[in-house]
Design an enzyme around this catalytic site. Structure first.
Site, PDB file in Angstrom:
ATOM      1  N   LYS A  69      47.077  39.667  52.704  1.00 49.36           N
ATOM      2  CA  LYS A  69      45.678  40.056  52.903  1.00 49.36           C
ATOM      3  C   LYS A  69      45.363  40.443  54.341  1.00 49.36           C
ATOM      4  O   LYS A  69      44.526  41.295  54.609  1.00 49.36           O
ATOM      5  CB  LYS A  69      44.749  38.911  52.481  1.00 49.36           C
ATOM      6  CG  LYS A  69      44.762  38.614  50.991  1.00 49.36           C
ATOM      7  CD  LYS A  69      44.006  39.664  50.189  1.00 49.36           C
ATOM      8  CE  LYS A  69      43.945  39.325  48.717  1.00 49.36           C
ATOM      9  NZ  LYS A  69      43.512  40.486  47.907  1.00 49.36           N
ATOM     10  N   GLU A 101      33.923  39.983  50.180  1.00 54.66           N
ATOM     11  CA  GLU A 101      33.847  39.184  48.963  1.00 54.66           C
ATOM     12  C   GLU A 101      35.140  38.395  48.878  1.00 54.66           C
ATOM     13  O   GLU A 101      36.148  38.784  49.465  1.00 54.66           O
ATOM     14  CB  GLU A 101      33.730  40.103  47.739  1.00 54.66           C
ATOM     15  CG  GLU A 101      35.049  40.670  47.210  1.00 54.66           C
ATOM     16  CD  GLU A 101      35.718  41.643  48.188  1.00 54.66           C
ATOM     17  OE1 GLU A 101      35.018  42.219  49.035  1.00 54.66           O
ATOM     18  OE2 GLU A 101      36.960  41.808  48.112  1.00 54.66           O
ATOM     19  N   SER A 142      53.858  37.782  47.695  1.00 55.84           N
ATOM     20  CA  SER A 142      52.624  38.164  48.392  1.00 55.84           C
ATOM     21  C   SER A 142      51.977  37.059  49.196  1.00 55.84           C
ATOM     22  O   SER A 142      51.272  37.325  50.158  1.00 55.84           O
ATOM     23  CB  SER A 142      51.622  38.721  47.382  1.00 55.84           C
ATOM     24  OG  SER A 142      51.396  37.784  46.353  1.00 55.84           O
TER      25      SER A 142
END
Lengths: 271, 395, 395, 271
Positions: free
Chosen positions: B82, B104, B371
């Site tokens: 991220k 968000e 990830s």
């Protein structure tokens, strides 16, 4: 020529109320539509409830939830219109719907339904100009007004949007979603002037309008005034009275009185 | 602003200008070597890139098939891919002169990444998060607050990620003049899906180089999990042109795609518009968006990034699904054999990879995007595995 | 086996032979290029080294003094410097033909690192952990189990790290023939303190190179926190010969070194023997070892690595202390200004560094070892900050 | 010549019991010492309680905790010995202590105290040969025996340890800490033979011995047998009886009976 123009009353200032189909019940929606017409509504915006209403504030979101819980859908909302007509609603009816339910019906089927059910216009708040080419073409083919919106951020976009606008041009009063606002932006008048200068169709302003004072001030700068959240909020308040068949007419009377109080600055008679 | 027929900008008119501004600024930034330099500088010196490429030797031997390689996005600062995107977007926000950030978040990972870069750049940060998620992910909420962000509960709808995104967009509509909306996945209106991809494609670029160095050839298969799909598009992008490389995206099959409880948009969804983009999503026959389900908080989003819809439609990427149970098994297997506890999201990719590996020869190899790390999921796992133990006792 | 007068092997006769074997194997390994190569390969491809050197620009500007650089050991696999040493030692265990690993752990970080490498090398792993710590650090216990390790509660004494170490040593005495004891800090009998240093000195070696590249000169001051002292010795070692570089080790001052509640061995301790080594430690007048205190589970060990005692005695490193409160303030400041949540351990080094930075000019610079990430401490912080809020409300 | 040799009884097989000073109370410790002498103890190992007894199993750890809770310390333990002597304990007394308490006293002060208080030997389980040069010199100067240990892992270390050993040489029976073991290692006999061959002083074996059967078997291979945990465990069992002054003599009697049962294979009489 579109049915919108044919049905549009010749009011000095257009009063364009919004209600959500099926809130709190479809029978009530029909009666509310009639009541609004009685109080001088020039155009009715009939909202299709949606799970993810991005352009709406909490009041209309809540109405959507109530209507969805009642089983309302885009097809059912469309099919409410002939019932309204039958009861005497003669003003143009605009279907206010997010794009996704339209897409699920399929654009062709959607317009077939719209036309078949005597709907005069369509407003899709999340379908901006650039994404609306196909739908505008279909609207034209089906003689349905496609209501376009302009916002304070639109700037140089106003020109192209206005050029292709039909029905009326919807000016979003301020940045933000639908709702009740205490004050409207100071530079709203210049924005409205600019928009009016860009088009020959009526220009209406909406988002945040809830008091007769606001209506009084705004009518100088605009051809029409859209009132949504304030009305929906009143429906929410009267919900239980309206749902109960025995007290419904009483509820409708209160509703009408409230509407009358807001739109008092607008003359009911036709020009 | 399209990937084939998918993508677009389905937003209120008010947002069109802000989106155009983002697009313009992004195009200029991407042409500006100084921008790219600062982005790469931060990835290296702040987030710790390049992330490692780990050969899972134990696991490879155990499964007895294709060689398994892991691209270690879990080693990034804040523990997942991220941050790559958050760094890119905050640099763009800075370039645009914005000083306030909106984001968000579902499980809180993107919220933490955004709060992190906002702190690093001295910007104000508001993170919208479903009221229910706030309760379930209390530790991530605390992390965001510690980083100086304000966490705003989304109380509408189902009070989860979908509604947090709605609320963030609504807030943005209202405050678009001075706020930058930092979207966390390859979703949303154009140019977001493209921008997020461009800030995540470093995953695949690095991995390809590292893989070539380790094996002297390209992997046979590349696998990544797909929620919104940012790690997957980042991993796949540089391999799309390598037509012999098989690409597999793995969605959350939840309790099984034959049930109502899954988040398999490709397998079970239909085309529609969600959060401003045209793509595959989960909806009912009236076009109302339905709530997805997955044990993984990062995968239970009702839509998928539009570029994935495109890649599926042209047959370049295959999308499959893996259930909750299969992902947890894979998580346990990787932990025990390689000493790496993956995020439950990533464990979906692993589960599929392990299945595929067994069908391949020892000369072949699979590259998996790991990830994120699983530390954030330990609470979920404790509860789950304790419940399983109890169920077992009852038999 | 000494650092000046400190160090040595104060262990039961039974362990002398196993220690000699470790020493011999270590000496041979360190001469073997293949060993070093495998160690470096794993650090890079498994743990993600080199870890970044981050210039804390926001913080530097805010404090207005020396430039602040952070060596990001928090970006290692498993979230702290502990893995460097665990990788080194497990390679040695493998070389010695051992297949069973013992470790002690306090907060669980070294336990997780050991369980991790044991999983990676397919070895059996037993982690001794105080019964009280097992309760306080339930999530780390779960992580270890997920990694396949057995967590054995130490029920003797104060049921914390000191006793877990005692139990691990006792178990080792009994099973030294086939078990390798993987000590987590620069403590214990020779050759452990030296071995741990040699497997941690990569921190300082990398940091020096990176710093030289960034600034073209050496830092004025290097600061690290000290519990047992493995991150500190790893950070300092390569700088010891650079006499103009000021080195500061920061101990846990707990509630204040004027109280009984601290872990300041250098400031308040005396020479003695603990866990097989002669060093500074906290004890009463009868030579009974006393329980230390710190909000940081990684710093509340009653002894300090013997090499630190030596470096203090020759005046090369200065040891100071920082209280619980000061460390928490530093943790919050770094989180809010740089988007990095440090471990509470590392926050001790930060607190001292921030204090020192203010007294220096903008031309000077401070290099801090950020030994681990703070995610593991979020529980502690939530409780602490909530309690503080309540106290504040009562005023 | 050390007092150890002077005081050592000429038993065929040395019985070397261990008790912890101050467990459960220093008065009791004195009486236990006497009782052990009565049951044929050749040497007494008096344990100094320690916070971190690395070489001890749970039984002796627990005794340490009890004694520490009573306020026992290394100086107090040392000062117990003259009281024992006064009550009639004549056998050699070995102080069993971890190194750290010794270090805190200072080595010189420690030996001064040891000598002054009629202690015959010192055993420091965590001070291996290589670390003990200074202390062995001081022990010799102070005519105190320094008891060395060898373990099954000692191998080639046995030779150098034996060479410098005084008093008796303590063979650790098996890998591990003190405690009660059901079975002893099979190759213990060969280990003991090897050790015996390396030295002229008595060789005693300890760690894990708790039954008369074990004593019976072992006495063939060794000059002495150390019994610790089994005895300390009995003390723990009798704790409350021993602490209560009114029932103490009863407790001592039970204790003696237990000791007698274990050491029965060893003849009490001197050779």
């Amino acid at each position: 020529m579109s049915t919108f123009k044919q049905r549009l009353p010749k009011h000095d200032t257009l009063f364009i109320p919004f209600i959500t189909a099926g809130d709190p019940h479809e029978d009530v929606t029909i009666e509310l539509a009639l009541a609004l017409q009685k109080e001088g509504a020039s155009v009715l915006e009939l909202g299709v409830p949606y799970s993810d209403p991005l352009a709406d504030g909490p009041i209309i979101q809540a109405a959507s939830s109530r209507a969805l819980a009642q089983g309302m859908s885009i097809s059912k909302a469309i099919k409410l219109v002939p019932k309204m007509r039958k009861k005497g609603v003669e003003i143009p009816i605009i279907l206010f719907t997010y794009f996704n339910p339209v897409l699920q019906l399929g654009l062709e089927s959607f317009f077939a339904l719209v036309q078949e059910n005597e709907i005069d216009g369509v407003l899709i708040p999340d379908l901006p100009y650039e994404e609306s080419t196909e739908i505008r073409t279909l609207a034209e083919q089906n003689e349905v007004a496609y209501i376009s919106m302009v916002a304070p951020t639109s700037k140089e976009r106003i020109e192209k949007i206005s050029k292709d606008a039909t029905g009326f041009l919807y000016c979003v009063s301020s940045l933000g979603v639908t709702g009740i606002r205490e004050t409207l932006p100071e530079d709203l008048d210049s924005f409205l002037k600019e928009v009016k200068a860009s088009t020959s169709i009526p220009v209406a302003v909406g988002f945040g309008i809830s008091t007769s004072h606001q209506v009084e001030v705004l009518k100088e700068y605009t051809d029409g005034i859209v009132i949504g959240s304030a009305i929906v909020h009143k429906v929410e308040e009267l919900q239980s009275v309206l749902l109960n068949k025995e007290t419904r007419s009483e509820g409708i009377a209160s509703f009408q009185a409230y509407i009358a109080s807001i739109v008092s600055p607008i003359q009911k008679c036709e020009v | 602003g399209r990937f084939g027929e998918f993508g677009g900008k389905y937003v209120p008119e008010t947002l069109m200008k802000p989106l155009e501004e983002v697009e313009k600024a992004l195009d200029e930034a991407m042409q500006d070597p100084a921008f790219k330099e600062e982005y790469l500088f931060l990835l290296k010196n702040y987030s710790g890139r390049p992330t490692a490429l780990t050969y899972a030797d134990n696991l490879t031997n155990k499964l007895g098939g294709a060689k398994i390689y892991l691209k270690r996005e879990d080693l990034n600062h804040t523990g997942a891919h991220k941050i790559n995107n958050a760094i890119g977007q905050i640099l763009l926000a800075k370039r645009m002169g914005k000083k306030k950030i909106i984001a968000e978040t579902g499980a809180g990972q993107h919220g933490v990444a955004t709060a992190t870069v906002a702190a690093k750049f001295g910007m104000e940060c508001k993170v919208f998060m479903g009221e229910e998620d706030i309760e379930r992910q209390a530790l991530n909420v605390f992390r965001m607050k510690l980083l100086g962000a304000e966490v705003i509960p989304a109380t509408s709808g189902t009070k989860t990620l979908k509604d947090a995104t709605n609320e963030a967009i609504r807030y943005w509509v209202q405050h678009c003049e001075d706020h930058f909306y930092l979207i966390g996945s390859a979703i949303g209106p154009h140019p977001y899906p493209k921008m997020v991809r461009d800030f995540q494609k470093i995953i695949g670029e690095e991995a390809k180089q590292q893989f070539l160095q380790a094996e002297g050839k390209l992997p046979n298969t590349v696998i990544a999990c797909v929620g919104g799909g940012s790690n997957a598009i980042g991993m796949f992008y540089d391999f799309i042109k390598d037509e012999r490389v098989e690409l597999i995206g793995v969605e959350a099959g939840g309790k099984g795609v034959h049930t109502q409880l899954h988040a398999a948009k490709m397998e079970k969804g239909t085309k529609g518009v969600i959060h401003g983009t045209l793509t595959y999503l989960l909806q009912d026959e009236n076009g109302q968006i339905t709530e997805p389900y997955s044990i993984s908080a990062g995968l239970d989003y009702p839509g998928i990034g539009p570029e994935h819809s495109h890649l599926s439609s042209i047959g370049r990427v295959r999308y499959e699904s893996v259930t909750d149970d299969e992902s947890i098994e894979a998580l346990q297997l990787l932990s025990k054999t390689e000493g790496i506890i993956p995020a439950i999201e990533s464990a979906h990719a692993l589960a599929k990879a392990f299945e595929v590996a067994k069908t391949k020869t020892k000369d072949e190899s699979i590259l998996i995007c790991l990830s994120g790390r699983g530390d954030k999921d330990v609470h979920t796992l404790v509860n789950l595995l304790e419940r399983k133990e109890k169920e077992y006792e009852h038999i």
